[in-house]
Design a protein around this motif. Structure first.
Motif, PDB file in Angstrom:
ATOM      1  N   THR A 116       6.543   2.092  14.428  1.00 34.62           N
ATOM      2  CA  THR A 116       5.870   3.341  14.760  1.00 34.62           C
ATOM      3  C   THR A 116       5.450   4.068  13.488  1.00 34.62           C
ATOM      4  O   THR A 116       6.277   4.354  12.620  1.00 34.62           O
ATOM      5  N   ALA A 117       4.166   4.355  13.380  1.00 31.26           N
ATOM      6  CA  ALA A 117       3.624   4.992  12.189  1.00 31.26           C
ATOM      7  C   ALA A 117       2.134   5.230  12.389  1.00 31.26           C
ATOM      8  O   ALA A 117       1.537   4.751  13.353  1.00 31.26           O
ATOM      9  N   VAL A 118       1.554   5.962  11.459  1.00 33.65           N
ATOM     10  CA  VAL A 118       0.107   6.044  11.360  1.00 33.65           C
ATOM     11  C   VAL A 118      -0.343   4.914  10.452  1.00 33.65           C
ATOM     12  O   VAL A 118       0.154   4.773   9.331  1.00 33.65           O
ATOM     13  N   TYR A 119      -1.257   4.115  10.942  1.00 35.92           N
ATOM     14  CA  TYR A 119      -1.746   2.965  10.197  1.00 35.92           C
ATOM     15  C   TYR A 119      -3.094   3.282   9.572  1.00 35.92           C
ATOM     16  O   TYR A 119      -4.007   3.767  10.245  1.00 35.92           O
ATOM     17  N   TYR A 120      -3.211   2.985   8.288  1.00 36.17           N
ATOM     18  CA  TYR A 120      -4.404   3.304   7.523  1.00 36.17           C
ATOM     19  C   TYR A 120      -5.070   2.049   6.996  1.00 36.17           C
ATOM     20  O   TYR A 120      -4.400   1.126   6.518  1.00 36.17           O
ATOM     21  N   CYS A 121      -6.355   2.047   7.068  1.00 34.60           N
ATOM     22  CA  CYS A 121      -7.175   1.011   6.471  1.00 34.60           C
ATOM     23  C   CYS A 121      -7.549   1.439   5.061  1.00 34.60           C
ATOM     24  O   CYS A 121      -7.972   2.578   4.846  1.00 34.60           O
ATOM     25  N   GLY A 122      -7.385   0.549   4.104  1.00 37.38           N
ATOM     26  CA  GLY A 122      -7.713   0.854   2.728  1.00 37.38           C
ATOM     27  C   GLY A 122      -8.716  -0.124   2.148  1.00 37.38           C
ATOM     28  O   GLY A 122      -8.629  -1.332   2.381  1.00 37.38           O
ATOM     29  N   GLY A 123      -9.656   0.402   1.391  1.00 38.17           N
ATOM     30  CA  GLY A 123     -10.684  -0.414   0.771  1.00 38.17           C
ATOM     31  C   GLY A 123     -10.544  -0.466  -0.737  1.00 38.17           C
ATOM     32  O   GLY A 123     -10.042   0.463  -1.362  1.00 38.17           O
ATOM     33  N   ASP A 124     -11.012  -1.566  -1.308  1.00 41.94           N
ATOM     34  CA  ASP A 124     -10.935  -1.802  -2.746  1.00 41.94           C
ATOM     35  C   ASP A 124      -9.485  -1.727  -3.218  1.00 41.94           C
ATOM     36  O   ASP A 124      -9.131  -0.942  -4.096  1.00 41.94           O
ATOM     37  N   LEU A 125      -8.659  -2.550  -2.624  1.00 42.76           N
ATOM     38  CA  LEU A 125      -7.237  -2.580  -2.951  1.00 42.76           C
ATOM     39  C   LEU A 125      -7.024  -3.137  -4.360  1.00 42.76           C
ATOM     40  O   LEU A 125      -7.623  -4.151  -4.732  1.00 42.76           O
ATOM     41  N   THR A 126      -6.179  -2.457  -5.108  1.00 39.66           N
ATOM     42  CA  THR A 126      -5.827  -2.889  -6.461  1.00 39.66           C
ATOM     43  C   THR A 126      -4.328  -2.808  -6.657  1.00 39.66           C
ATOM     44  O   THR A 126      -3.614  -2.166  -5.886  1.00 39.66           O
ATOM     45  N   ILE A 127      -3.858  -3.460  -7.699  1.00 40.95           N
ATOM     46  CA  ILE A 127      -2.453  -3.410  -8.088  1.00 40.95           C
ATOM     47  C   ILE A 127      -2.392  -2.897  -9.516  1.00 40.95           C
ATOM     48  O   ILE A 127      -3.004  -3.484 -10.413  1.00 40.95           O
ATOM     49  N   ASP A 128      -1.650  -1.816  -9.733  1.00 39.92           N
ATOM     50  CA  ASP A 128      -1.588  -1.233 -11.056  1.00 39.92           C
ATOM     51  C   ASP A 128      -0.562  -1.955 -11.922  1.00 39.92           C
ATOM     52  O   ASP A 128       0.071  -2.922 -11.508  1.00 39.92           O
ATOM     53  N   GLY A 129      -0.387  -1.450 -13.148  1.00 43.04           N
ATOM     54  CA  GLY A 129       0.507  -2.093 -14.090  1.00 43.04           C
ATOM     55  C   GLY A 129       1.963  -2.091 -13.691  1.00 43.04           C
ATOM     56  O   GLY A 129       2.753  -2.870 -14.225  1.00 43.04           O
ATOM     57  N   LEU A 130       2.341  -1.234 -12.753  1.00 41.55           N
ATOM     58  CA  LEU A 130       3.710  -1.178 -12.255  1.00 41.55           C
ATOM     59  C   LEU A 130       3.884  -1.937 -10.955  1.00 41.55           C
ATOM     60  O   LEU A 130       4.942  -1.852 -10.332  1.00 41.55           O
ATOM     61  N   GLY A 131       2.857  -2.652 -10.536  1.00 45.36           N
ATOM     62  CA  GLY A 131       2.930  -3.433  -9.321  1.00 45.36           C
ATOM     63  C   GLY A 131       2.699  -2.648  -8.051  1.00 45.36           C
ATOM     64  O   GLY A 131       2.972  -3.158  -6.961  1.00 45.36           O
ATOM     65  N   ARG A 132       2.208  -1.444  -8.170  1.00 45.58           N
ATOM     66  CA  ARG A 132       1.978  -0.603  -7.005  1.00 45.58           C
ATOM     67  C   ARG A 132       0.583  -0.843  -6.432  1.00 45.58           C
ATOM     68  O   ARG A 132      -0.399  -0.867  -7.171  1.00 45.58           O
ATOM     69  N   ARG A 133       0.524  -1.019  -5.134  1.00 48.28           N
ATOM     70  CA  ARG A 133      -0.744  -1.236  -4.459  1.00 48.28           C
ATOM     71  C   ARG A 133      -1.405   0.088  -4.119  1.00 48.28           C
ATOM     72  O   ARG A 133      -0.759   1.014  -3.647  1.00 48.28           O
ATOM     73  N   GLU A 134      -2.677   0.163  -4.366  1.00 49.33           N
ATOM     74  CA  GLU A 134      -3.424   1.377  -4.097  1.00 49.33           C
ATOM     75  C   GLU A 134      -4.839   1.012  -3.695  1.00 49.33           C
ATOM     76  O   GLU A 134      -5.326  -0.079  -3.998  1.00 49.33           O
ATOM     77  N   CYS A 135      -5.486   1.920  -2.997  1.00 45.38           N
ATOM     78  CA  CYS A 135      -6.858   1.720  -2.574  1.00 45.38           C
ATOM     79  C   CYS A 135      -7.703   2.908  -2.994  1.00 45.38           C
ATOM     80  O   CYS A 135      -7.221   4.042  -3.066  1.00 45.38           O
ATOM     81  N   HIS A 136      -8.964   2.636  -3.245  1.00 38.07           N
ATOM     82  CA  HIS A 136      -9.879   3.695  -3.631  1.00 38.07           C
ATOM     83  C   HIS A 136     -10.513   4.397  -2.441  1.00 38.07           C
ATOM     84  O   HIS A 136     -11.037   5.502  -2.575  1.00 38.07           O
ATOM     85  N   TYR A 137     -10.461   3.761  -1.282  1.00 40.35           N
ATOM     86  CA  TYR A 137     -11.050   4.329  -0.080  1.00 40.35           C
ATOM     87  C   TYR A 137     -10.063   4.216   1.073  1.00 40.35           C
ATOM     88  O   TYR A 137      -9.366   3.206   1.208  1.00 40.35           O
TER      89      TYR A 137
END
Length: 123
Positions: A91-112
């Motif tokens: 159970t959660a709010v599910y988000y779609c992310g675009g332009d997924l990247t991984i930073d130098g600490l291994g964290r996943r992030e998206c620009h959109y």
């Protein structure tokens, strides 16, 4: 540059299935690595799954492997998340992310990001 709109969320009983969709606008959808994330109230955003720009490579978080499947149809500018054997913990709010990247600490992030769609799994 790109807009993402999720749909397909809702209420489902434990053990059931849902398929989420993310409709993307823009001319460069097929160039982006994409991902699904989720966030429950009071908790940090959690990575769910990712897919490469051409759909060849996919990856899902350990807790969701075998249950959740990410896919995309670039001809329709659409990203999907098939969720099977759902649990109340999903159970959660599910988000779609675009332009997924991984930073130098291994964290996943998206620009959109999309606005999110609520998934509620009852026991």
């Amino acid at each position: 540059q790109v807009r993402l709109v999720e749909s397909g969320g809702g209420l489902v009983q434990a053990g059931g299935s849902l398929r989420l969709s993310c409709a993307a606008s823009g001319r460069t959808f097929s160039s982006y690595n994409m991902g699904w994330f989720r966030q429950a109230p009071g908790k940090e955003r959690e990575f769910v799954a990712a897919i490469s720009w051409n759909g060849v490579s996919t990856y899902a978080a350990d807790s969701m492997k075998g249950r959740f499947t990410i896919s995309r149809d670039n001809s329709k500018n659409t990203l999907y998340l098939q969720m099977n054997t759902l649990k109340p913990e999903d159970t959660a709010v599910y988000y779609c992310g675009g332009d997924l990247t991984i930073d130098g600490l291994g964290r996943r992030e998206c620009h959109y990001w999309g606005q999110g769609t609520q998934v509620t799994v009852s026991s």
